[in-house]
Design an enzyme around this catalytic site. Sequence first.
Site, PDB file in Angstrom:
ATOM      1  N   HIS A  36       0.831  -1.209   0.000  1.00 62.84           N
ATOM      2  CA  HIS A  36       0.000   0.000   0.000  1.00 62.84           C
ATOM      3  C   HIS A  36       0.860   1.250   0.000  1.00 62.84           C
ATOM      4  O   HIS A  36       1.603   1.510   0.937  1.00 62.84           O
ATOM      5  CB  HIS A  36      -0.915   0.010   1.224  1.00 62.84           C
ATOM      6  CG  HIS A  36      -2.004   1.030   1.144  1.00 62.84           C
ATOM      7  ND1 HIS A  36      -3.224   0.768   0.567  1.00 62.84           N
ATOM      8  CD2 HIS A  36      -2.060   2.314   1.546  1.00 62.84           C
ATOM      9  CE1 HIS A  36      -3.989   1.852   0.630  1.00 62.84           C
ATOM     10  NE2 HIS A  36      -3.291   2.807   1.221  1.00 62.84           N
ATOM     11  N   HIS A 214      -8.925  -1.862   7.366  1.00 61.53           N
ATOM     12  CA  HIS A 214     -10.002  -0.880   7.568  1.00 61.53           C
ATOM     13  C   HIS A 214     -11.359  -1.490   7.909  1.00 61.53           C
ATOM     14  O   HIS A 214     -12.293  -0.732   8.189  1.00 61.53           O
ATOM     15  CB  HIS A 214     -10.170   0.034   6.348  1.00 61.53           C
ATOM     16  CG  HIS A 214      -9.130   1.105   6.227  1.00 61.53           C
ATOM     17  ND1 HIS A 214      -9.147   2.251   6.986  1.00 61.53           N
ATOM     18  CD2 HIS A 214      -8.044   1.196   5.429  1.00 61.53           C
ATOM     19  CE1 HIS A 214      -8.119   3.013   6.653  1.00 61.53           C
ATOM     20  NE2 HIS A 214      -7.418   2.384   5.717  1.00 61.53           N
ATOM     21  N   ASP A 304       2.157   2.055   3.848  1.00 63.47           N
ATOM     22  CA  ASP A 304       1.240   3.196   3.910  1.00 63.47           C
ATOM     23  C   ASP A 304       1.973   4.512   3.681  1.00 63.47           C
ATOM     24  O   ASP A 304       1.505   5.577   4.099  1.00 63.47           O
ATOM     25  CB  ASP A 304       0.488   3.227   5.243  1.00 63.47           C
ATOM     26  CG  ASP A 304      -0.908   3.826   5.132  1.00 63.47           C
ATOM     27  OD1 ASP A 304      -1.281   4.283   4.032  1.00 63.47           O
ATOM     28  OD2 ASP A 304      -1.627   3.855   6.142  1.00 63.47           O
TER      29      ASP A 304
END
Length: 411
Positions: A36, A214, A304
């Site tokens: 990600h 999430h 991230d």
Amino acid sequence: MWPSWWLWSLVSLCTADEFLDQAKRIMKNTPVIDGHNDLPWQLLKRFNNQLQNPKADLNNLADTHTNIPKLRAGYVGGQFWSAYTPCDTQNKDAVKRTMEQIDVIHRMCQKYPETFSCVTSSAGIRQAFLEGKVASLVGVEGGHSIDSSLGVLRALYHLGMRYMTLTHSCNTPWADNWLVDTGEDQAHSQGLSPFGKSVVREMNRLGILIDLAHVSVDTMKTVLKLSQAPVIFSHSSAYAKCRHQRNVPDDVLQMVNQTGSLVMVNFYNDYVSCNKKANLSQVADHLDYIKKVAGAGAVGFGGDFDGVERVPSGLEDVSKYPDLVAELLRRQWKEEEVKGALSENLLRVFEAVEKASNHMQTPEEEPIPLEMLEVSCRTIYGYSSASPSFHQQSGTLLASLSLSLFFLCLL
């Protein structure tokens, strides 16, 4: 005679260099696949996706965690670029925004063909490795991006999407997000609604990686039981090491082990240390813990980068992956375990998802019930002949009009 503290410092430095050299040797042949990276979001915010802007040049891009020299220094050989659009686009222009973010990922590959190779398969990743390029894949972050449409899901697959995060930090009409577990959101689907289950089945059929970063714990467990292929957490860490609801609890880690799934550890300080400050060693603690509970095959990296404002000291940008690998080697990770975390675990999961896919199988077709949608900004073609709720709404509207006409006649 040398002071003892100085000798120990010298030994420590030499040992660190030895592990770093070993890490780089391993990564030359087994580069990292990161789960990600939000560089496309930075390109939208800073340049409105105008890659011809001189300041957007990825060779010299400043003040970001990611640019081409940093990717090279970090031995990044595969990257899921996030096609992210925020939750406030839900029921508005989420599909348009998502398609624009997929477009900018493709244009990155077109503008820098010597660096990026846009791929859609595990074989494509391996070929990019051989060519010394960064295998670039599309990950859509948030199920609101499909606007509760199986047709949009399939269209995004054809545009190159190879994972979808089922929720971002908001519920969709068919899946619950992680804020349900904090009490900041209410559960609407108790994990997944019947339509949400059809989304999972269709992702399996197409060969799309299901991403459980999430989502709520109930959603995690429902999907892990339902999916016919392994799943990923593209950027989540271990709840036992930092009690944040975005992280993965032990009972879910055990299900990850049982299903051959993958947790790609997030570098955001708040998920690493549950504090505004964190360091590389604490990230390694998460990797150690997931390996211990879910097995060495369950570990990956999902930094991230460029999606968070705080990253650990020692992991300031994408160039620092060799330092994290060196730390794992110092902690006596075996070379095959390190290679697994770098890319082989992700490739195994991706290949299993591809193997489980079946494009000859009949696609899921039943649409989400109209009453599950906000209808103020959408048309309802197709529901008029099939949805009881439509007839109910039509009857209510007709009654209201009749009453209005009655009062007008009295005037």
